[in-house]
Design a protein around this motif. Sequence first.
Motif: not given
Length: 192
Positions: A28-38
């Motif tokens: 019951t958590i959240g997150g995000w992605s900071i992956v910058t690959e095309a």
Amino acid sequence: MTRSLAAILLLAIGAMSDSAQAGSNTCTIGGWSIVTEAGGVPVRAGPSPEAPIVGRLPPAVAYEGGLYSGRGPEFAIVEAEGGWFRIDAVYVPTVKDDDVEDVPLAVTGWIPGRAIYFQLQTAKGFSRPDPASEVVYRFGELTHPRDWLAVTDCRGKWAEIAYGTPQEERRMWVRGICAAQETSCDGVKGDR
């Protein structure tokens, strides 16, 4: 008759413990992605790099606001299995005229833990997802993911994080997870 009843009871107890274990990987958590690959992050149908791709999280974009210098797709993390995480309720923060608009993205599936980031509003990391377990790491408030290797597991409001170096990887369980990229989360507290 008594042996049959005992056998059925043992099977039922075994099934209950199996389902309890299976349920223990719900999150019951959240997150995000900071992956910058095309290509962004492939979202897969199952917890495996061989599972079919059902969608993609777009790459994070540079943005000079908030705590980080970029904005990536945000999501709810609902399940973990073998270092993979099932995500849902995905939206993409889109920068328009120096403001951020959240655009929903219709994709649900699995991504690897190395693609997941969040803030920590806690001071301790534990050996198990239990505040009575051994404290294995101490840090300051609002800890960020820059030095993590990967998120490796989760249970409820707890996440397990691999840190250190690939040669000397260590793991800790934390709670107090904040999935906001630009600010802290009011009311979210970990362990002091």
